[in-house]
Design a protein around this motif. Structure first.
Motif, PDB file in Angstrom:
ATOM      1  N   ARG A  24      55.638  91.118  70.792  1.00  0.00           N
ATOM      2  CA  ARG A  24      55.268  91.624  72.116  1.00  0.00           C
ATOM      3  C   ARG A  24      53.786  91.904  72.173  1.00  0.00           C
ATOM      4  O   ARG A  24      53.093  91.572  73.129  1.00  0.00           O
ATOM      5  CB  ARG A  24      56.000  92.940  72.377  1.00  0.00           C
ATOM      6  CG  ARG A  24      57.447  92.765  72.577  1.00  0.00           C
ATOM      7  CD  ARG A  24      58.138  94.103  72.658  1.00  0.00           C
ATOM      8  NE  ARG A  24      59.558  93.832  72.828  1.00  0.00           N
ATOM      9  CZ  ARG A  24      60.483  94.759  72.893  1.00  0.00           C
ATOM     10  NH1 ARG A  24      60.153  96.019  72.797  1.00  0.00           N
ATOM     11  NH2 ARG A  24      61.734  94.427  73.062  1.00  0.00           N
ATOM     12  N   GLY A  49      51.637  88.810  72.204  1.00  0.00           N
ATOM     13  CA  GLY A  49      51.687  88.237  73.550  1.00  0.00           C
ATOM     14  C   GLY A  49      50.762  88.962  74.499  1.00  0.00           C
ATOM     15  O   GLY A  49      50.075  88.356  75.327  1.00  0.00           O
ATOM     16  N   PHE A  50      50.732  90.264  74.346  1.00  0.00           N
ATOM     17  CA  PHE A  50      49.893  91.089  75.217  1.00  0.00           C
ATOM     18  C   PHE A  50      48.410  90.820  74.967  1.00  0.00           C
ATOM     19  O   PHE A  50      47.629  90.651  75.907  1.00  0.00           O
ATOM     20  CB  PHE A  50      50.218  92.570  74.960  1.00  0.00           C
ATOM     21  CG  PHE A  50      49.600  93.498  75.954  1.00  0.00           C
ATOM     22  CD1 PHE A  50      50.161  93.648  77.208  1.00  0.00           C
ATOM     23  CD2 PHE A  50      48.461  94.206  75.654  1.00  0.00           C
ATOM     24  CE1 PHE A  50      49.593  94.500  78.139  1.00  0.00           C
ATOM     25  CE2 PHE A  50      47.879  95.058  76.571  1.00  0.00           C
ATOM     26  CZ  PHE A  50      48.460  95.201  77.818  1.00  0.00           C
ATOM     27  N   THR A  93      50.440  95.971  88.233  1.00  0.00           N
ATOM     28  CA  THR A  93      51.110  95.438  87.051  1.00  0.00           C
ATOM     29  C   THR A  93      51.403  96.537  86.037  1.00  0.00           C
ATOM     30  O   THR A  93      52.285  96.392  85.208  1.00  0.00           O
ATOM     31  CB  THR A  93      50.246  94.352  86.380  1.00  0.00           C
ATOM     32  OG1 THR A  93      48.897  94.822  86.352  1.00  0.00           O
ATOM     33  CG2 THR A  93      50.303  93.079  87.165  1.00  0.00           C
ATOM     34  N   GLU A 152      52.762  99.279  86.666  1.00  0.00           N
ATOM     35  CA  GLU A 152      54.126  99.742  86.942  1.00  0.00           C
ATOM     36  C   GLU A 152      55.138  98.986  86.091  1.00  0.00           C
ATOM     37  O   GLU A 152      56.047  99.565  85.523  1.00  0.00           O
ATOM     38  CB  GLU A 152      54.461  99.509  88.425  1.00  0.00           C
ATOM     39  CG  GLU A 152      54.287 100.724  89.290  1.00  0.00           C
ATOM     40  CD  GLU A 152      54.599 100.433  90.743  1.00  0.00           C
ATOM     41  OE1 GLU A 152      55.778 100.405  91.092  1.00  0.00           O
ATOM     42  OE2 GLU A 152      53.657 100.221  91.518  1.00  0.00           O
ATOM     43  N   VAL A 153      54.957  97.666  86.039  1.00  0.00           N
ATOM     44  CA  VAL A 153      55.914  96.856  85.287  1.00  0.00           C
ATOM     45  C   VAL A 153      55.710  97.044  83.781  1.00  0.00           C
ATOM     46  O   VAL A 153      56.667  97.119  83.030  1.00  0.00           O
ATOM     47  CB  VAL A 153      55.783  95.371  85.681  1.00  0.00           C
ATOM     48  CG1 VAL A 153      56.845  94.547  84.992  1.00  0.00           C
ATOM     49  CG2 VAL A 153      55.904  95.214  87.182  1.00  0.00           C
ATOM     50  N   LEU A 154      54.433  97.150  83.370  1.00  0.00           N
ATOM     51  CA  LEU A 154      54.169  97.366  81.940  1.00  0.00           C
ATOM     52  C   LEU A 154      54.789  98.675  81.469  1.00  0.00           C
ATOM     53  O   LEU A 154      55.312  98.768  80.366  1.00  0.00           O
ATOM     54  CB  LEU A 154      52.669  97.390  81.670  1.00  0.00           C
ATOM     55  CG  LEU A 154      51.921  96.067  81.762  1.00  0.00           C
ATOM     56  CD1 LEU A 154      50.475  96.257  81.378  1.00  0.00           C
ATOM     57  CD2 LEU A 154      52.577  95.010  80.887  1.00  0.00           C
ATOM     58  N   LEU A 155      54.715  99.696  82.338  1.00  0.00           N
ATOM     59  CA  LEU A 155      55.277 100.991  81.962  1.00  0.00           C
ATOM     60  C   LEU A 155      56.782 100.901  81.796  1.00  0.00           C
ATOM     61  O   LEU A 155      57.364 101.507  80.902  1.00  0.00           O
ATOM     62  CB  LEU A 155      54.941 102.039  83.032  1.00  0.00           C
ATOM     63  CG  LEU A 155      53.503 102.551  83.043  1.00  0.00           C
ATOM     64  CD1 LEU A 155      53.308 103.508  84.192  1.00  0.00           C
ATOM     65  CD2 LEU A 155      53.163 103.228  81.742  1.00  0.00           C
ATOM     66  N   VAL A 156      57.411 100.134  82.687  1.00  0.00           N
ATOM     67  CA  VAL A 156      58.866  99.998  82.618  1.00  0.00           C
ATOM     68  C   VAL A 156      59.276  99.136  81.426  1.00  0.00           C
ATOM     69  O   VAL A 156      60.393  99.197  80.955  1.00  0.00           O
ATOM     70  CB  VAL A 156      59.393  99.411  83.947  1.00  0.00           C
ATOM     71  CG1 VAL A 156      60.876  99.165  83.884  1.00  0.00           C
ATOM     72  CG2 VAL A 156      59.086 100.363  85.085  1.00  0.00           C
ATOM     73  N   SER A 157      58.319  98.341  80.915  1.00  0.00           N
ATOM     74  CA  SER A 157      58.643  97.470  79.790  1.00  0.00           C
ATOM     75  C   SER A 157      58.747  98.289  78.510  1.00  0.00           C
ATOM     76  O   SER A 157      58.303  99.428  78.454  1.00  0.00           O
ATOM     77  CB  SER A 157      57.550  96.420  79.631  1.00  0.00           C
ATOM     78  OG  SER A 157      56.448  96.990  78.956  1.00  0.00           O
ATOM     79  N   PRO A 158      59.317  97.684  77.460  1.00  0.00           N
ATOM     80  CA  PRO A 158      59.437  98.433  76.198  1.00  0.00           C
ATOM     81  C   PRO A 158      58.114  98.571  75.427  1.00  0.00           C
ATOM     82  O   PRO A 158      58.125  99.115  74.332  1.00  0.00           O
ATOM     83  CB  PRO A 158      60.427  97.586  75.382  1.00  0.00           C
ATOM     84  CG  PRO A 158      60.941  96.541  76.297  1.00  0.00           C
ATOM     85  CD  PRO A 158      59.972  96.391  77.396  1.00  0.00           C
ATOM     86  N   LEU A 159      57.012  98.093  75.976  1.00  0.00           N
ATOM     87  CA  LEU A 159      55.722  98.262  75.288  1.00  0.00           C
ATOM     88  C   LEU A 159      55.389  99.740  75.163  1.00  0.00           C
ATOM     89  O   LEU A 159      55.540 100.496  76.113  1.00  0.00           O
ATOM     90  CB  LEU A 159      54.602  97.588  76.079  1.00  0.00           C
ATOM     91  CG  LEU A 159      54.372  96.094  75.905  1.00  0.00           C
ATOM     92  CD1 LEU A 159      53.255  95.653  76.837  1.00  0.00           C
ATOM     93  CD2 LEU A 159      54.013  95.752  74.478  1.00  0.00           C
ATOM     94  N   ILE A 209      52.986 107.938  80.728  1.00  0.00           N
ATOM     95  CA  ILE A 209      54.133 107.060  80.582  1.00  0.00           C
ATOM     96  C   ILE A 209      54.800 106.840  81.929  1.00  0.00           C
ATOM     97  O   ILE A 209      55.700 106.059  82.078  1.00  0.00           O
ATOM     98  CB  ILE A 209      55.160 107.636  79.589  1.00  0.00           C
ATOM     99  CG1 ILE A 209      55.462 109.081  79.957  1.00  0.00           C
ATOM    100  CG2 ILE A 209      54.649 107.541  78.171  1.00  0.00           C
ATOM    101  CD1 ILE A 209      56.709 109.620  79.338  1.00  0.00           C
ATOM    102  N   ARG A 210      54.338 107.573  82.938  1.00  0.00           N
ATOM    103  CA  ARG A 210      54.869 107.389  84.290  1.00  0.00           C
ATOM    104  C   ARG A 210      53.701 107.174  85.237  1.00  0.00           C
ATOM    105  O   ARG A 210      52.558 107.057  84.823  1.00  0.00           O
ATOM    106  CB  ARG A 210      55.676 108.617  84.698  1.00  0.00           C
ATOM    107  CG  ARG A 210      56.906 108.824  83.843  1.00  0.00           C
ATOM    108  CD  ARG A 210      57.846 109.824  84.478  1.00  0.00           C
ATOM    109  NE  ARG A 210      59.111 109.822  83.769  1.00  0.00           N
ATOM    110  CZ  ARG A 210      59.359 110.557  82.694  1.00  0.00           C
ATOM    111  NH1 ARG A 210      58.432 111.355  82.223  1.00  0.00           N
ATOM    112  NH2 ARG A 210      60.520 110.502  82.097  1.00  0.00           N
TER     113      ARG A 210
END
Lengths: 303, 368
Positions: free
Chosen positions: B3, B6-7, B203, B205-212, B365-366
């Motif tokens: 992961r 990839g980032f 983006t 928002e989506v990164l935060l929701v991801s397991p990263l 984290i939020r």
């Protein structure tokens, strides 16, 4: 069993009450719609469900997990598509998708069967940068990115806003397919006509939930007569009907006027008579079946 | 780990596709060094002077010739009387006037002393100081050669010698500071912008929701800029050495390692800025206003720290660039080894750790 249970959730931003005592249950494998105008609190509600915001009071359980305590576990099972454009405009379609797949610890190949339906529309443009896609394409790509890790629970914030009607239909078809393979989907939209495509819908206004029903129940429960009116001077007609003492609600619906009367026993003739006295010509009045939109517009006016 | 890789790959793509920024990132050090090296000089060359020679004997003539042949001075005018001195300065062209008293040679050999008056335009005090120093040292030099031949009392002249930068070349002074400023600019400005860009694009928002994990997001953002800043550091060192023939007396490996250390300090500063700013504009303003300005003013890059008021001297200790400039000067000009700069290095290491811990702790984290 409920997949998402929201109990007594409130949220304030400064002095603004974004959400007031929201109670909502979404069943497993349901396509659940949240309809409401801009600023009604849909995005806040979705962000709380997606663990991106914390509610001031109340509890949120997603698949039995607490949205504050177990936020990490929730993030593993949900797919979230934010309301605004959430892709990298300088990366191509393919790169965006691959990136999200990698970040979520999977590959495009592995879950291709899930995104296939959507991705087929995008395939011809896969070398194009995401910033140069049309509105509908962008939303489809964002959906692909939200789906690529095969989430159990899908949270879509206004996926069809700014999308043309044809693409909107395609989009809803895709959502029904996702439901058919076992996903729970909650989706928000400002378009009331999309309500009939959901299993159950709720109407949100000013941070409150007005009703949670199936589209059929909403229409059945309406219990009032509704008329479609056409004249050669629509603006004047609207004005006269607004001044009419028996008017429950009246609004423009495409190129006709929808009129709801407070009287149970009301005939077309009486209305025609009223409009004639106001010197309107070429009057056509029909009693019609209410649509979900009619019900919502009236419901919103009541509150 | 996959992961994370990839980032990082994605970050490199962002950077490589933004040609304009890329040009700035690599062009800036080159342009700045050339500017500072060639255009902005505070050394003396061809300064215009006027001479009022009341004596006109062979000694004053020889002194004049010495001065003019040094390359530092150009004779603008021979003045006829004292009355012209002020008007000459007012024109602003002449920076220094030298007045020989009457019967200069006669007095010198008869009484053993003679008077020369050196008047300098001190509206630029540093420059005036340098002019006077240069002039008096040339004159003293000349007088010393005279004394050996004649039986005159030997005057004791303080001999000023500039060590480390014997020719007082300004480029030697600028390069360590310039290195600090450019590395800071590339590292902190670019990372803070790139993190806040994710927030602006939605983006994040989506990164935060991801397991990263936050650590992965932050280090993924930082790594590409470590590379770029590193290349910039090499460009600066290379140009210093081969374009301006600046010596690197000490170990070049040590210099590079210390540069990497400073780069990471600058990067953590950038991360810290990004955690407190919500838009690219705010990030840019805080990086430029909150980092660049204090760095330029308080690092000793342009203004010597010793000359500052005590409070500012204390304040300058908070500027990481100050320590880096000391380190670079020590290695490049003095050829000192690690044992002489361990303290400065330790300051940077500790700054690094503190900033990084704060950044991770502050990373949200939020969304709120």
């Amino acid at each position: 069993m409920y997949d998402l249970k929201i109990s007594d959730v409130s949220k304030k931003f400064g002095d603004v009450n974004a959400l007031r005592d929201i109670n909502l249950d979404v069943e497993e494998n349901e396509l659940f719609g949240v309809i409401g105008p801009d600023g009604s609190g849909k995005t806040t509600l979705f962000r709380i469900a997606a663990t991106l915001l914390v509610q001031d009071t109340g509890k949120v359980k997603l698949s039995g997990l607490d949205n504050i305590k177990d936020y990490k576990k929730i993030r593993e099972i949900i797919g979230y598509m934010p309301g605004r454009f959430s892709l990298y405009p300088d990366l191509t379609v393919e790169e965006n998708l691959k990136f999200y797949a990698t970040v979520f610890g999977t590959t495009v190949k592995e879950n291709y069967d899930i995104i296939k339906d959507v991705y087929l529309h995008l395939e011809p443009f896969k070398k194009r940068r995401a910033g140069k896609l049309s509105g509908g394409m962008k939303q489809k790509l964002a959906l692909c990115c939200a789906l690529v890790h095969k989430p159990k629970f899908l949270i879509l914030d206004e996926p069809t806003t700014g999308v043309d009607p044809v693409s909107r239909n395609e989009f809803w078809e895709i959502l029904r397919n996702l439901k058919s393979i076992g996903m729970t989907v909650i989706v928000s939209t400002p378009y009331m006509d999309e309500a009939k495509l959901c299993d159950r819908v709720t109407l949100m206004q000013n941070g409150c939930i007005l009703s949670v029903q199936t589209p059929a129940e909403i229409i059945e429960g309406f219990g009032k007569k509704i008329f479609s009116i056409r004249t050669d001077a629509l603006t004047d007609t609207l004005k006269f009907l607004n001044e009419y003492k028996y008017t429950e609600n009246v609004f423009l619906y495409g190129d006709v006027i929808h009129y709801i009367d407070i009287r149970k026993e009301i005939k077309v003739d009486i209305l025609t008579q009223y409009l004639r006295t106001n010197e309107l010509k070429n009057i056509t009045i029909k009693e019609i079946e209410p649509s979900v939109e009619d019900c919502f517009l009236t419901l919103m006016r009541e509150k | 780990m996959k992961r994370f890789i990839g980032f990082v790959k994605k970050e490199f793509k962002h950077i490589l596709r933004d040609y304009r920024t890329l040009l700035i990132l690599f062009g800036m050090p080159v342009v700045q060094i050339l500017l500072f090296g060639f255009a902005i000089k505070n050394e003396i060359k061809d300064s215009k002077i006027a001479i009022l020679d009341r004596s006109k004997d062979y000694i004053t003539e020889e002194i004049t010739n010495k001065l003019l042949s040094s390359g530092y001075f150009l004779l603008y005018e021979n003045l006829k009387s004292e009355d012209y001195i002020e008007s000459e300065f007012r024109k602003g062209i002449v920076k220094e006037v030298i007045v020989f008293e009457e019967d200069f040679a006669k007095n010198l050999f008869g009484e053993g002393k003679s008077g020369i008056q050196i008047i300098a335009d001190a509206s630029d005090p540093n420059y005036a100081n340098m002019l006077i120093n240069y002039t008096s040292s040339i004159i003293n030099d000349y007088l010393n050669t005279l004394h050996t031949g004649h039986n005159i009392q030997i005057l004791i002249n303080p001999e000023v010698k500039m060590i480390y930068n014997p020719e007082i070349k300004s480029v030697y002074m600028f390069i360590p500071g310039l290195m600090a400023v450019i590395l800071l600019l590339v590292s902190s400005l670019m990372t803070s912008i790139s993190i806040t860009r994710e927030k602006e694009f939605g983006t994040m928002e989506v990164l935060l929701v991801s397991p990263l994990k936050p650590l992965q997001i932050i280090s993924g953002k930082v790594i590409p800029y470590v590379f770029i800043a590193f290349i910039d550091a090499l460009i600066i060192i290379f140009m210093a050495k081969y374009v301006f023939a600046m010596p690197i007396e000490g170990s070049i490996i040590l210099l590079i390692l210390e540069s990497v250390l400073f780069i990471t300090t600058a990067l953590t500063l950038g991360i810290l800025i990004s955690t407190i700013s919500s838009s690219q504009q705010i990030a840019m303003m805080s990086a430029l206003g909150g980092l660049m300005l204090p760095t330029i003013l308080l690092s000793g890059y342009i203004f010597p720290i010793e000359n500052m008021p005590y409070v500012l001297q204390l304040l300058s200790n908070l500027i990481p660039a100050k320590w880096f400039v000391i380190i670079v000067k020590a290695i490049m000009l003095k050829g000192l080894g690690f044992s002489y700069i361990w303290f400065e290095t330790a300051v940077l290491v500790i700054t690094n750790i503190v900033l990084f811990v704060i950044s991770i702790a502050r990373f949200k984290i939020r969304l709120e």
